[in-house]
Enzyme design. Structure first.
Site, PDB file in Angstrom:
ATOM      1  N   GLU A  66       0.829  -1.196   0.000  1.00  0.00           N
ATOM      2  CA  GLU A  66       0.000   0.000   0.000  1.00  0.00           C
ATOM      3  C   GLU A  66       0.871   1.257   0.000  1.00  0.00           C
ATOM      4  O   GLU A  66       1.869   1.347   0.722  1.00  0.00           O
ATOM      5  CB  GLU A  66      -0.902   0.000   1.237  1.00  0.00           C
ATOM      6  CG  GLU A  66      -1.818   1.197   1.352  1.00  0.00           C
ATOM      7  CD  GLU A  66      -2.694   1.157   2.600  1.00  0.00           C
ATOM      8  OE1 GLU A  66      -3.683   1.914   2.631  1.00  0.00           O
ATOM      9  OE2 GLU A  66      -2.407   0.374   3.529  1.00  0.00           O
ATOM     10  N   LYS A 152      -9.161   3.078  -3.116  1.00  0.00           N
ATOM     11  CA  LYS A 152      -9.637   2.627  -1.813  1.00  0.00           C
ATOM     12  C   LYS A 152     -10.973   3.294  -1.486  1.00  0.00           C
ATOM     13  O   LYS A 152     -11.105   4.517  -1.540  1.00  0.00           O
ATOM     14  CB  LYS A 152      -8.585   2.973  -0.754  1.00  0.00           C
ATOM     15  CG  LYS A 152      -8.771   2.329   0.598  1.00  0.00           C
ATOM     16  CD  LYS A 152      -7.562   2.646   1.475  1.00  0.00           C
ATOM     17  CE  LYS A 152      -7.608   1.952   2.805  1.00  0.00           C
ATOM     18  NZ  LYS A 152      -6.393   2.240   3.616  1.00  0.00           N
ATOM     19  N   CYS A 186      -5.721  -2.736   2.336  1.00  0.00           N
ATOM     20  CA  CYS A 186      -5.692  -2.644   3.801  1.00  0.00           C
ATOM     21  C   CYS A 186      -7.077  -2.937   4.383  1.00  0.00           C
ATOM     22  O   CYS A 186      -7.630  -4.001   4.159  1.00  0.00           O
ATOM     23  CB  CYS A 186      -5.114  -1.303   4.233  1.00  0.00           C
ATOM     24  SG  CYS A 186      -4.317  -1.344   5.857  1.00  0.00           S
TER      25      CYS A 186
END
Length: 329
Positions: A66, A152, A186
């Site tokens: 990430e 995201k 994540c």
């Protein structure tokens, strides 16, 4: 009798069919830290790591952590308290904004040229700059170059002061010709409806760029592999204080060898078996040869959006439209 068709007694049985050759794919997850506010150095490092994974480890798919391009500012508060911001925090954000990458842009072009040269696929965590907003993204590359991105959907906690939210228009699953690649970044991995949508798209290789180094992350990666009946490739940063500029001060302290992000990269099979990792205490590259026939073997008794679903009881509607504040200009 001579010639003609042989009698039944003379005929030979072909016997059982030989088992098909295994369909395999070599996957790699990279565990490394990206220098903060130095995107040029991070790009060079990303190129080196992808090249090493492919040329020296035989990887066909490579996953980087990430925010590898653009950086993950672990331990920095950007001068934020509830109801106020500081001039120093605003200037720190200016530096972070400058370190992000444009999509399309020169960093994307460089990585696209690399995967074209190597003939591999890569999923690279990055911070995308679009106007005044930053997004945490996973960039997809392949032998044809740049293939797309995933933004995201929900930044976690204080990340929301730095990154905007993605929408349903960037939920790609990329068909490599041998397997289908998707990404959850994540803590998106904790969103049940997001996972369900990705399972319905037929993801085979679930790529999980992350900075979560807790032991509990391992349980989540094994759970997703079992739930989605997919391979999970989780790449985490291993980041020390000395990768940050000397003029910023993370809450963890200023000792150069202080570990800010502790790794834990891992590769998991569709039945939840750990194939490689978790990697701790340093940088490295994990590889595993994936038997793609394990996907069908695992889905024999569980398919979360197929034969194990109950559409008469539960349904999910996914809005895949792009959400733009201004249109028609």
């Amino acid at each position: 009798m001579t010639g003609g068709i042989p009698s039944l007694g003379a005929m030979t049985s072909p016997g059982p069919a030989a088992p098909a050759s295994p369909r395999t794919l070599t996957a790699a997850v990279v565990q490394a830290g990206a220098p903060l506010f130095d995107t040029r150095a991070a790009l060079v490092r990303a190129e080196e790591l992808v090249r090493e994974a492919v040329s020296e480890r035989g990887a066909e798919v490579v996953v980087l952590p990430e925010a590898f391009l653009g950086g993950y500012p672990k331990g920095l508060d950007f001068g934020i308290t509830v109801g106020s911001r500081t001039p120093a925090g605003r200037d720190l954000f200016r530096r972070y904004h400058a370190a992000a990458v444009d999509v399309p842009g020169p960093e994307v072009d460089t990585l696209a040229a690399l995967t074209r040269e190597l003939g591999c696929h890569a999923v690279v965590g990055a911070v995308e700059r679009r106007g005044g907003t930053l997004y945490c993204v996973a960039l997809f590359f392949g032998p044809a170059g740049y293939l797309g991105l995933h933004r995201k959907l929900m930044p976690t906690a204080a990340e929301r002061s730095l990154w905007g939210q993605g929408d349903g228009s960037t939920l790609p699953v990329i068909d490599t010709g041998t397997a289908r690649l998707g990404a959850g970044i994540c803590w998106e991995n904790y969103m049940p409806l997001f996972r369900t949508a990705m399972y319905a798209k037929g993801v085979d290789l679930w790529c999980a760029p992350t900075v979560d180094d807790r032991d509990s992350w391992q349980a989540s990666m094994r759970h997703i592999a079992l739930e989605g009946r997919c391979f999970v490739l989780s790449a985490n940063q291993y980041l020390r204080r000395d990768a940050l500029p000397s003029d910023v001060h993370p809450v963890q302290g200023d000792s150069p060898d202080t570990v800010l992000i502790g790794g834990g990269s891992v590769i998991v099979s569709p039945l939840g078996e750990v194939l490689a990792g978790p990697l701790r205490d340093g940088e490295g590259i994990l590889t595993a040869v994936l038997d793609l026939d394990d996907l069908a073997r695992a889905r024999f008794d569980f398919d979360p959006t197929g034969h194990y679903a109950r559409p008469d009881v539960f349904t999910l509607q996914v809005d895949r439209s792009a959400r733009s504040t201004v249109s028609g200009i």
